[in-house]
Design an enzyme around this catalytic site. Structure first.
Site, short mmCIF file in Angstrom:
data_model
loop_
_atom_site.label_atom_id
_atom_site.label_comp_id
_atom_site.label_asym_id
_atom_site.label_seq_id
_atom_site.Cartn_x
_atom_site.Cartn_y
_atom_site.Cartn_z
N GLY A 98 39.28 -27.05 -32.57
CA GLY A 98 38.87 -26.57 -31.14
C GLY A 98 38.60 -25.30 -30.94
CG ASP A 99 36.68 -22.51 -27.15
OD1 ASP A 99 35.74 -21.69 -27.45
OD2 ASP A 99 37.40 -22.41 -26.01
CB VAL B 154 46.32 -37.66 -32.24
CG1 VAL B 154 45.96 -36.31 -32.88
CG2 VAL B 154 45.30 -38.08 -31.01
CE LYS C 104 44.84 -23.59 -17.74
NZ LYS C 104 44.67 -22.62 -16.58
CG ASP D 230 51.44 -19.83 -17.48
OD1 ASP D 230 50.60 -18.66 -17.72
OD2 ASP D 230 51.69 -20.14 -16.23
CG HIS D 231 46.62 -17.46 -21.07
ND1 HIS D 231 46.23 -18.65 -20.56
CD2 HIS D 231 45.82 -16.65 -20.70
CE1 HIS D 231 45.17 -18.26 -19.65
NE2 HIS D 231 45.00 -17.03 -19.77
CE LYS E 90 46.16 -12.91 -18.61
NZ LYS E 90 45.26 -12.55 -19.53
CG HIS F 101 47.90 -19.01 -14.93
ND1 HIS F 101 48.41 -19.47 -15.99
CD2 HIS F 101 46.48 -19.58 -15.05
CE1 HIS F 101 47.57 -19.93 -17.04
NE2 HIS F 101 46.48 -20.12 -16.18
CE LYS G 266 37.06 -21.46 -12.65
NZ LYS G 266 37.36 -20.68 -13.86
P1 NAD Z 1 38.31 -28.58 -27.73
O1 NAD Z 1 37.78 -29.80 -26.86
O2 NAD Z 1 37.40 -27.18 -27.97
O3 NAD Z 1 39.07 -29.03 -28.81
C1 NAD Z 1 39.50 -30.20 -28.79
C2 NAD Z 1 40.38 -30.44 -30.42
O4 NAD Z 1 41.05 -31.76 -30.48
C3 NAD Z 1 39.06 -30.68 -31.31
O5 NAD Z 1 39.60 -30.12 -32.43
C4 NAD Z 1 39.09 -32.33 -31.60
O6 NAD Z 1 38.31 -32.55 -32.78
C5 NAD Z 1 40.36 -32.72 -31.53
N1 NAD Z 1 40.51 -33.94 -31.06
C6 NAD Z 1 39.78 -34.63 -29.93
N2 NAD Z 1 40.29 -35.86 -29.94
C7 NAD Z 1 40.94 -36.28 -31.20
C8 NAD Z 1 41.82 -37.39 -31.62
N3 NAD Z 1 41.58 -38.38 -31.16
N4 NAD Z 1 42.50 -37.21 -32.79
C9 NAD Z 1 42.42 -36.06 -33.16
N5 NAD Z 1 41.72 -34.89 -32.77
C10 NAD Z 1 41.11 -35.01 -31.91
O7 NAD Z 1 39.61 -27.99 -26.59
P2 NAD Z 1 40.12 -26.56 -26.42
O8 NAD Z 1 39.00 -25.80 -25.67
O9 NAD Z 1 40.32 -25.88 -27.84
O10 NAD Z 1 41.43 -26.69 -25.49
C11 NAD Z 1 42.54 -27.52 -26.17
C12 NAD Z 1 43.93 -27.43 -25.36
O11 NAD Z 1 44.10 -26.13 -24.98
C13 NAD Z 1 43.59 -28.23 -24.14
O12 NAD Z 1 44.76 -28.59 -23.86
C14 NAD Z 1 42.91 -27.13 -23.17
O13 NAD Z 1 43.35 -27.49 -21.77
C15 NAD Z 1 43.79 -25.82 -23.41
N6 NAD Z 1 43.29 -24.69 -23.06
C16 NAD Z 1 42.19 -24.32 -23.56
C17 NAD Z 1 41.61 -23.04 -23.46
C18 NAD Z 1 40.53 -22.46 -23.90
O14 NAD Z 1 40.31 -21.01 -23.61
N7 NAD Z 1 39.66 -23.25 -24.72
C19 NAD Z 1 42.30 -22.16 -22.49
C20 NAD Z 1 43.72 -22.53 -21.91
C21 NAD Z 1 44.12 -23.85 -22.22
#
Ligand code: NAD
Length: 495
Positions: free
Chosen positions: A16-17, A89, A153, A182-183, A187, A245, A341
């Site tokens: 994921g991102d 999962v 979160k 809680d990132h 900080k 936050h 925002k």
């Molecule tokens: P994303 O959508 O980019 O990644 C989700 C991941 O989950 C992917 O690797 C996807 O393949 C996997 N996935 C989805 N369904 C699945 C399943 N059934 N089985 C196995 N894997 C599965 O999401 P993200 O942006 O990386 O965010 C992840 C978490 O972090 C979320 O809870 C989000 O709220 C939190 N978060 C993200 C950010 C951010 O900057 N991206 C910031 C704060 C919090």
């Protein structure tokens, strides 16, 4: 000298991102500093199919994208600790494959049974993953081993859903094994609140309602929803920023001095502070909180015309509010908060506004002097880190008049560059088992109870949206909220 930590990490949402942008680069920083060396392995898992080589190449790209050189032996050695296993999962039977891989890597890297499970994916899966980790035998056993669960979160969308989630997690993990991210707590300047308060007699002795008139917390974002619209439109600023936050920052500002600088003692004081936060009745919630949604300007579409946002969305992209603590230290001193925002700039700051001197002896009848300004202590959290203290001093002139001057401390550019990223600190804390900078369940639950009441009142009424111009500091109602109390925001446009 850094202490080497041992563990096998299992990242759910490993493609994921968040994982690529923040988590893997942070692990690399810990590796370069020696907190991770030989005795660790990382398993990434998601539904996507790929082999270890492809995953390692993606890790290298993530390191490069975050500004690291990846042609070094160090980078290659680091990524050699990464493994990939595709996995859905929701498929309980398939956890056996992850277990086997974890056990194998544990032996190979002599990680001594220590395990960190990081849930970086959609929150609806948190409960079932935690349960399957336990029932399918992925938690290691033994007196000296640790199993730690890291949760991203959002933690629920109201008190009831958060409680259900917490009940589900607690069936498999004890509270001291759960690390709710809680990132903001990672900080530098948020962590500095404790140093500033409890390391300085000058500050802490004045840190109460006798000397402080009000405290203001502003988390301002310059961008709109960008590509997070589908998540954001279901959440809104109150749930996305205030419940977590802002409530965490406020609890650090409001808490009493902990008995010792340990996670248990700090959490106990934060919980006590949150317990004394006044939960508003309907009338007070309606008066003390205001919401906004951005309109359009020039090429900038209004919120309702952003991609993936319904044209009749009533989701708030701005919140301002007044918080009141019913305790001996803070009774009568409001905390004003705001976040949104598409505001004028991107920054986070805390302004502590002190009371003016009871008597202004410089304001005698023939004096031309302007009234004394309030002392203001500002904590700059980002983009620049530092403090500023506004005092009154004599002007450098004949005659006698006063003017506000500022004592500034800004962390210099080099130090800022070397400051660990929040996720690096937080991952290090997880490895150490230090829960100080994570939200405990009681904190989360009190924060939801407060926020739910605002939400309940807002849901009764259709808002008049859009109601603020992009690049402003929010709707007129946010000004009225504070002006009604004969106060003003310290940070204003053009000051
Ligand atoms: P994303 O959508 O980019 O990644 C989700 C991941 O989950 C992917 O690797 C996807 O393949 C996997 N996935 C989805 N369904 C699945 C399943 N059934 N089985 C196995 N894997 C599965 O999401 P993200 O942006 O990386 O965010 C992840 C978490 O972090 C979320 O809870 C989000 O709220 C939190 N978060 C993200 C950010 C951010 O900057 N991206 C910031 C704060 C919090």
């Amino acid at each position: 000298m850094a202490t080497e930590r041992k563990a096998v990490f299992l990242f759910f949402g490993g493609t994921g991102d968040l994982a690529y942008r923040k988590l893997y680069p942070s692990l690399f920083n810990l590796y370069r500093k020696g907190n991770l060396r030989s005795h660790f392995a990382v398993i990434g898992t998601s539904r996507a199919k790929m082999d270890d080589d492809k995953f390692r190449a993606a890790i290298k790209k993530s390191l490069a994208d975050s500004g690291n050189r990846t042609d070094s032996k160090e980078a290659s050695d680091f990524v050699s600790h990464f493994y990939y296993q595709d996995h859905d999962v929701t498929d309980t039977a398939h956890y056996a494959v992850l277990k086997e891989l974890m056990d194998k890597l544990d032996k190979k890297y002599k990680a001594e049974g220590h395990r960190i499970f990081y849930l970086s994916m959609a929150p609806q899966f948190f409960g079932t993953i935690a349960q399957d980790l336990k029932t399918q035998g992925l938690l290691s056993e033994g007196k000296d081993v640790f199993n730690r669960l890291v949760i991203e979160k959002p933690f629920g969308r109201d008190y009831d859903s958060a409680k259900l989630l917490n009940d589900a997690l607690s069936k498999s993990f004890d509270e001291d094994q759960i690390f709710r991210i809680d990132h903001y707590l990672g900080k530098e300047m948020i962590q500095n609140i404790e140093a500033l308060r409890f390391g300085n007699t000058l500050v802490e002795s004045l840190w109460n309602n006798r000397y402080i008139d009000n405290i203001q917390v502003t988390l301002s974002e310059k961008l709109g929803v960008e590509e997070r619209a589908s998540y954001y439109d279901n959440s809104g600023a109150l749930r996305d920023m205030v419940q977590n936050h802002i409530m965490q920052i406020v609890s650090l500002l409001a808490m009493e001095q902990p008995v010792a600088f340990t996670d248990t003692d700090i959490r106990a004081e934060k919980v006590k502070a949150l317990r004394s936060l006044r939960v508003y009745n309907v009338a007070d919630a309606a008066t003390n909180f205001v919401r906004g949604q951005y309109g359009s300007i020039n090429e900038q579409a209004d919120y309702r015309h952003e991609d993936n946002v319904p044209h009749d969305s009533t989701t708030e992209t701005f919140v301002a509010g007044k918080l009141l603590f019913d305790n001996y230290r803070w009774s009568g001193t409001p905390f004003y908060i705001r976040t949104g925002k598409m505001l004028a700039d991107k920054f986070t700051r805390v302004d502590v506004v002190f009371k003016r001197p009871l008597v202004d002896i410089f304001a005698f009848p023939q004096s031309q002097n302007t009234p004394l300004a309030a002392n203001v202590l500002t904590i700059f959290v980002e983009p620049h880190a530092g403090f500023s203290l506004q005092l009154n001093a004599k002007t450098n002139d004949t005659g006698f008049s006063t003017e506000p001057i500022k004592l500034d401390y800004l962390v210099d550019a080099q130090k800022s560059k070397d400051t660990p990223e929040p996720y690096e600190r937080l991952l290090h804390d997880v490895l150490k088992g230090d829960g100080t900078n994570f939200s405990s369940w009681p904190e989360v639950s009190y924060a939801w109870k407060f926020v739910d009441q605002i939400r309940r009142v807002w849901d009764l009424q259709e808002p008049q949206f859009p109601n603020y111009t992009p690049h402003s500091m929010g709707p007129a109602a946010a000004e009225e909220l504070i002006q009604r109390d004969h106060r003003e925001w310290v940070y204003r446009l053009n000051n």
